[in-house]
Design a protein around this motif. Sequence first.
Motif, PDB file in Angstrom:
ATOM      1  N   THR A   8     -22.502 -13.957  -3.571  1.00 28.10           N
ATOM      2  CA  THR A   8     -22.425 -12.520  -3.883  1.00 28.10           C
ATOM      3  C   THR A   8     -21.160 -11.877  -3.308  1.00 28.10           C
ATOM      4  O   THR A   8     -21.129 -10.684  -3.016  1.00 28.10           O
ATOM      5  CB  THR A   8     -23.674 -11.791  -3.345  1.00 28.10           C
ATOM      6  OG1 THR A   8     -23.801 -12.132  -1.954  1.00 28.10           O
ATOM      7  CG2 THR A   8     -24.912 -12.191  -4.088  1.00 28.10           C
ATOM      8  N   MET A  42     -12.641  -8.407   2.938  1.00 29.80           N
ATOM      9  CA  MET A  42     -11.357  -7.716   3.092  1.00 29.80           C
ATOM     10  C   MET A  42     -11.495  -6.353   3.753  1.00 29.80           C
ATOM     11  O   MET A  42     -10.560  -5.847   4.367  1.00 29.80           O
ATOM     12  CB  MET A  42     -10.772  -7.488   1.693  1.00 29.80           C
ATOM     13  CG  MET A  42      -9.505  -8.206   1.413  1.00 29.80           C
ATOM     14  SD  MET A  42      -8.998  -7.885  -0.274  1.00 29.80           S
ATOM     15  CE  MET A  42      -7.802  -6.607  -0.002  1.00 29.80           C
ATOM     16  N   PRO A  45     -11.830  -5.306   8.412  1.00 29.92           N
ATOM     17  CA  PRO A  45     -10.929  -4.681   9.390  1.00 29.92           C
ATOM     18  C   PRO A  45     -11.078  -3.160   9.447  1.00 29.92           C
ATOM     19  O   PRO A  45     -10.977  -2.568  10.527  1.00 29.92           O
ATOM     20  CB  PRO A  45      -9.533  -5.073   8.896  1.00 29.92           C
ATOM     21  CG  PRO A  45      -9.764  -6.354   8.147  1.00 29.92           C
ATOM     22  CD  PRO A  45     -11.100  -6.214   7.511  1.00 29.92           C
ATOM     23  N   GLY A  76     -31.287 -15.870  -1.185  1.00 27.81           N
ATOM     24  CA  GLY A  76     -31.816 -17.224  -1.038  1.00 27.81           C
ATOM     25  C   GLY A  76     -30.654 -18.171  -0.850  1.00 27.81           C
ATOM     26  O   GLY A  76     -29.546 -17.893  -1.314  1.00 27.81           O
ATOM     27  N   TRP A 126     -15.826 -13.332  10.192  1.00 24.96           N
ATOM     28  CA  TRP A 126     -15.896 -13.673   8.772  1.00 24.96           C
ATOM     29  C   TRP A 126     -16.948 -12.850   8.040  1.00 24.96           C
ATOM     30  O   TRP A 126     -16.770 -12.472   6.892  1.00 24.96           O
ATOM     31  CB  TRP A 126     -16.182 -15.180   8.627  1.00 24.96           C
ATOM     32  CG  TRP A 126     -15.956 -15.673   7.250  1.00 24.96           C
ATOM     33  CD1 TRP A 126     -16.918 -16.073   6.356  1.00 24.96           C
ATOM     34  CD2 TRP A 126     -14.701 -15.773   6.569  1.00 24.96           C
ATOM     35  NE1 TRP A 126     -16.320 -16.418   5.173  1.00 24.96           N
ATOM     36  CE2 TRP A 126     -14.979 -16.245   5.265  1.00 24.96           C
ATOM     37  CE3 TRP A 126     -13.376 -15.506   6.930  1.00 24.96           C
ATOM     38  CZ2 TRP A 126     -13.966 -16.457   4.323  1.00 24.96           C
ATOM     39  CZ3 TRP A 126     -12.375 -15.706   5.993  1.00 24.96           C
ATOM     40  CH2 TRP A 126     -12.675 -16.187   4.711  1.00 24.96           C
ATOM     41  N   ASN A 261     -17.000 -23.823   0.929  1.00 26.76           N
ATOM     42  CA  ASN A 261     -18.421 -24.201   0.965  1.00 26.76           C
ATOM     43  C   ASN A 261     -18.728 -25.081  -0.238  1.00 26.76           C
ATOM     44  O   ASN A 261     -18.949 -24.574  -1.341  1.00 26.76           O
ATOM     45  CB  ASN A 261     -19.304 -22.947   0.901  1.00 26.76           C
ATOM     46  CG  ASN A 261     -19.299 -22.188   2.198  1.00 26.76           C
ATOM     47  OD1 ASN A 261     -19.207 -22.774   3.277  1.00 26.76           O
ATOM     48  ND2 ASN A 261     -19.368 -20.869   2.109  1.00 26.76           N
ATOM     49  N   CYS A 264     -23.500 -27.395  -1.342  1.00 30.76           N
ATOM     50  CA  CYS A 264     -24.505 -27.460  -2.411  1.00 30.76           C
ATOM     51  C   CYS A 264     -23.913 -28.018  -3.709  1.00 30.76           C
ATOM     52  O   CYS A 264     -24.613 -28.153  -4.699  1.00 30.76           O
ATOM     53  CB  CYS A 264     -25.191 -26.112  -2.629  1.00 30.76           C
ATOM     54  SG  CYS A 264     -24.155 -24.853  -3.312  1.00 30.76           S
ATOM     55  N   ALA A 290     -15.551 -20.794  -8.874  1.00 31.83           N
ATOM     56  CA  ALA A 290     -14.582 -19.689  -8.765  1.00 31.83           C
ATOM     57  C   ALA A 290     -14.451 -19.244  -7.318  1.00 31.83           C
ATOM     58  O   ALA A 290     -15.396 -19.339  -6.534  1.00 31.83           O
ATOM     59  CB  ALA A 290     -15.059 -18.507  -9.619  1.00 31.83           C
ATOM     60  N   ILE A 309      -7.919 -16.166  -1.224  1.00 27.87           N
ATOM     61  CA  ILE A 309      -7.592 -14.735  -1.235  1.00 27.87           C
ATOM     62  C   ILE A 309      -8.414 -14.039  -2.322  1.00 27.87           C
ATOM     63  O   ILE A 309      -8.785 -14.651  -3.322  1.00 27.87           O
ATOM     64  CB  ILE A 309      -6.078 -14.475  -1.442  1.00 27.87           C
ATOM     65  CG1 ILE A 309      -5.525 -15.241  -2.635  1.00 27.87           C
ATOM     66  CG2 ILE A 309      -5.303 -14.787  -0.179  1.00 27.87           C
ATOM     67  CD1 ILE A 309      -4.079 -14.923  -2.977  1.00 27.87           C
ATOM     68  N   PRO A 311      -7.753 -11.605  -4.666  1.00 28.90           N
ATOM     69  CA  PRO A 311      -7.324 -11.493  -6.061  1.00 28.90           C
ATOM     70  C   PRO A 311      -7.571 -12.778  -6.854  1.00 28.90           C
ATOM     71  O   PRO A 311      -7.927 -12.745  -8.032  1.00 28.90           O
ATOM     72  CB  PRO A 311      -5.812 -11.200  -5.955  1.00 28.90           C
ATOM     73  CG  PRO A 311      -5.630 -10.629  -4.597  1.00 28.90           C
ATOM     74  CD  PRO A 311      -6.652 -11.277  -3.725  1.00 28.90           C
TER      75      PRO A 311
HETATM   76  C1  LIG Z   1     -11.508 -10.246   8.004  1.00 32.65           C
HETATM   77  C2  LIG Z   1     -11.034 -10.703   6.665  1.00 32.65           C
HETATM   78  C3  LIG Z   1      -9.985 -10.055   6.041  1.00 32.65           C
HETATM   79  C4  LIG Z   1      -9.536 -10.488   4.801  1.00 32.65           C
HETATM   80  N1  LIG Z   1      -8.491  -9.834   4.222  1.00 32.65           N
HETATM   81  C5  LIG Z   1      -8.032 -10.238   3.032  1.00 32.65           C
HETATM   82  C6  LIG Z   1      -6.950  -9.553   2.412  1.00 32.65           C
HETATM   83  O1  LIG Z   1      -6.382  -8.615   2.964  1.00 32.65           O
HETATM   84  N2  LIG Z   1      -6.534  -9.992   1.193  1.00 32.65           N
HETATM   85  C7  LIG Z   1      -7.139 -11.035   0.559  1.00 32.65           C
HETATM   86  O2  LIG Z   1      -6.750 -11.357  -0.555  1.00 32.65           O
HETATM   87  N3  LIG Z   1      -8.157 -11.714   1.125  1.00 32.65           N
HETATM   88  C8  LIG Z   1      -8.624 -11.344   2.340  1.00 32.65           C
HETATM   89  N4  LIG Z   1      -9.650 -12.025   2.933  1.00 32.65           N
HETATM   90  C9  LIG Z   1     -10.187 -13.215   2.251  1.00 32.65           C
HETATM   91  C10 LIG Z   1     -11.197 -12.791   1.162  1.00 32.65           C
HETATM   92  O3  LIG Z   1     -12.195 -12.024   1.764  1.00 32.65           O
HETATM   93  C11 LIG Z   1     -11.779 -14.030   0.485  1.00 32.65           C
HETATM   94  O4  LIG Z   1     -10.738 -14.721  -0.162  1.00 32.65           O
HETATM   95  C12 LIG Z   1     -12.843 -13.606  -0.523  1.00 32.65           C
HETATM   96  O5  LIG Z   1     -13.963 -13.073   0.140  1.00 32.65           O
HETATM   97  C13 LIG Z   1     -13.290 -14.783  -1.380  1.00 32.65           C
HETATM   98  O6  LIG Z   1     -14.304 -14.353  -2.225  1.00 32.65           O
HETATM   99  P1  LIG Z   1     -15.454 -15.356  -2.703  1.00 32.65           P
HETATM  100  O7  LIG Z   1     -16.370 -14.540  -3.550  1.00 32.65           O
HETATM  101  O8  LIG Z   1     -14.860 -16.584  -3.258  1.00 32.65           O
HETATM  102  O9  LIG Z   1     -16.196 -15.813  -1.356  1.00 32.65           O
HETATM  103  P2  LIG Z   1     -17.020 -14.983  -0.281  1.00 32.65           P
HETATM  104  O10 LIG Z   1     -16.567 -13.585  -0.207  1.00 32.65           O
HETATM  105  O11 LIG Z   1     -16.991 -15.794   0.948  1.00 32.65           O
HETATM  106  O12 LIG Z   1     -18.499 -14.962  -0.865  1.00 32.65           O
HETATM  107  C14 LIG Z   1     -19.257 -16.149  -0.994  1.00 32.65           C
HETATM  108  C15 LIG Z   1     -20.719 -15.811  -0.908  1.00 32.65           C
HETATM  109  O13 LIG Z   1     -21.501 -16.961  -1.209  1.00 32.65           O
HETATM  110  C16 LIG Z   1     -22.589 -17.060  -0.320  1.00 32.65           C
HETATM  111  N5  LIG Z   1     -23.061 -18.450  -0.256  1.00 32.65           N
HETATM  112  C17 LIG Z   1     -22.390 -19.509   0.258  1.00 32.65           C
HETATM  113  N6  LIG Z   1     -23.145 -20.634   0.158  1.00 32.65           N
HETATM  114  C18 LIG Z   1     -24.314 -20.261  -0.434  1.00 32.65           C
HETATM  115  C19 LIG Z   1     -25.486 -20.956  -0.802  1.00 32.65           C
HETATM  116  N7  LIG Z   1     -25.613 -22.265  -0.572  1.00 32.65           N
HETATM  117  N8  LIG Z   1     -26.500 -20.265  -1.389  1.00 32.65           N
HETATM  118  C20 LIG Z   1     -26.386 -18.936  -1.641  1.00 32.65           C
HETATM  119  N9  LIG Z   1     -25.269 -18.224  -1.295  1.00 32.65           N
HETATM  120  C21 LIG Z   1     -24.247 -18.873  -0.706  1.00 32.65           C
HETATM  121  C22 LIG Z   1     -21.945 -16.563   0.991  1.00 32.65           C
HETATM  122  O14 LIG Z   1     -22.886 -16.197   1.935  1.00 32.65           O
HETATM  123  C23 LIG Z   1     -21.144 -15.373   0.482  1.00 32.65           C
HETATM  124  O15 LIG Z   1     -21.930 -14.225   0.428  1.00 32.65           O
HETATM  125  C24 LIG Z   1     -10.147 -11.605   4.157  1.00 32.65           C
HETATM  126  C25 LIG Z   1     -11.205 -12.266   4.783  1.00 32.65           C
HETATM  127  C26 LIG Z   1     -11.645 -11.826   6.031  1.00 32.65           C
HETATM  128  C27 LIG Z   1     -12.782 -12.542   6.707  1.00 32.65           C
END
Ligand SMILES: Cc1cc2nc3c(=O)[nH]c(=O)nc-3n(C[C@H](O)[C@H](O)[C@H](O)COP(=O)(O)OP(=O)(O)OC[C@H]3O[C@@H](n4cnc5c(N)ncnc54)[C@H](O)[C@@H]3O)c2cc1C
Length: 439
Positions: A8, A42, A45, A76, A126, A261, A264, A290, A309, A311
Amino acid sequence: MHHLVIGTGPAGVVAAETLRKLDPDSTITLLGNEPEAPYSRMAIPYYLINNIRSEGTHLRKDSEHFASLRIDLRQGCVERIDTASQRAILQDASEIPYDRLLLATGSTPTRPPIEGMDLPGVHSCWTLEDARAIIAGAQQGSRVVLMGAGFIGCIILEALARRGVDLTVVEMENRMVPRMMNEHTGGLIKTWCEQQGVRVLTSTRVNGITRAGAEDGLVGMTQRIVAGQARTDDGALRVALNSHDDIIADLVICATGVKPNVRCAAGLDTDHGILVNEYLESSATHVYAAGDCCQGRDFSTGQYSVQAIQPTAAEHARVAATNMVAARSHKHRGCLNMNVLDTMGLISASMGAWEGVEGGDTALVRDDARFKYLELQFADDVLVGANSLGFTQHVGVLRGLIQTQTPLGAWKDTLMRDPTRIMEAYLACAQPAVARSPA
Ligand SMILES: Cc1cc2nc3c(=O)[nH]c(=O)nc-3n(C[C@H](O)[C@H](O)[C@H](O)COP(=O)(O)OP(=O)(O)OC[C@H]3O[C@@H](n4cnc5c(N)ncnc54)[C@H](O)[C@@H]3O)c2cc1C
């Protein structure tokens, strides 16, 4: 058609919304394992510096948003997927069948295998839960050690500094943001931070963390006055370094990297992340990936790599969702690897092939005393990468020229002599009706 999206974060949310737009009659399940509304890491901070409350990090502010789109948002944890029977099996042994599955499971912080990483007072930064613990522990005057000065480490550094803590940054590489800036610019960022009162130890490793004990003359004995209040050192940590004296800290924050991750995704082809093709299909039929968990195509190199990242997460999500609805209808041409960082007011950026390409040309202008640096990388007369410090107004233009692969013609020679004329080059070359030759 039942679309199941696991995760999510931004990738999962954007994918679910795109699926609804393109497939109005489908059933969509969006499943996450954090006890929060879908949020953006993101934004953490801003939460750390009290600019927003935790709700301000939520990706969609309206609590009815997902219900109104008929997206079934659930909690879940998926343990594994069975691609033969097309089911996700959750930790509580329940199962969710799918017709199309998107893995948007993000990444998890890594921790170095050293003593003491599980002690109270040692945190990653995180999740929102991490942020709450950091807010509780990082009061004005608290002694904080930040392990890691990469992209995320530097973002956290900025927030910690604004909280008024007594901050030491420990980075094992020889410069700050080593995967984003070269030795020179990484060194300038270090100097900048030091000038703002942050202690930065590069080429330094944390060897281990222990509870500071009576032998240190600390526990329950030492009283310090911090922000007008008396504090004991009860609960303090001793951080041992390889090349400096130990540091006593109230809080240690570990920002030494993340890993996708993929647990799974067992049974699917993986490398660093989940391997996908140009349609973001994984090696299993009807399973896509993705975001941070996905090893997708890089715009600059054409190779497949993890770009952690936001974007990239959103772009992957749109492309994957489009192909989940209409198989192989949208080719992914690759995401531009791009980072823009604000380190205590000093803006740095790296994008594309910022270290240059074989046979290419490099243009450089720098003014160390003013913390300004602009380096452009060309392949023939096309801009392919850039590294900058203190040049905030050029970021969008650099990105535009790289992504459109605009031939610069005679402007290339002008930029070789003076890279700061990049805006003029962009205006001339992006608008062919305007005179294309530099004055
Ligand atoms: C403090 C901080 C600052 C950041 N600043 C920037 C920034 O300035 N610019 C930028 O581009 N990026 C930034 N990032 C990185 C950015 O947040 C990530 O690249 C982005 O969140 C990736 O999105 P995502 O949806 O792929 O993964 P995530 O946001 O990590 O979401 C994945 C979700 O999947 C869930 N999940 C994982 N495994 C399972 C499972 N087995 N079953 C069910 N759910 C599961 C997780 O709990 C999580 O909710 C930052 C990150 C942090 C921590």
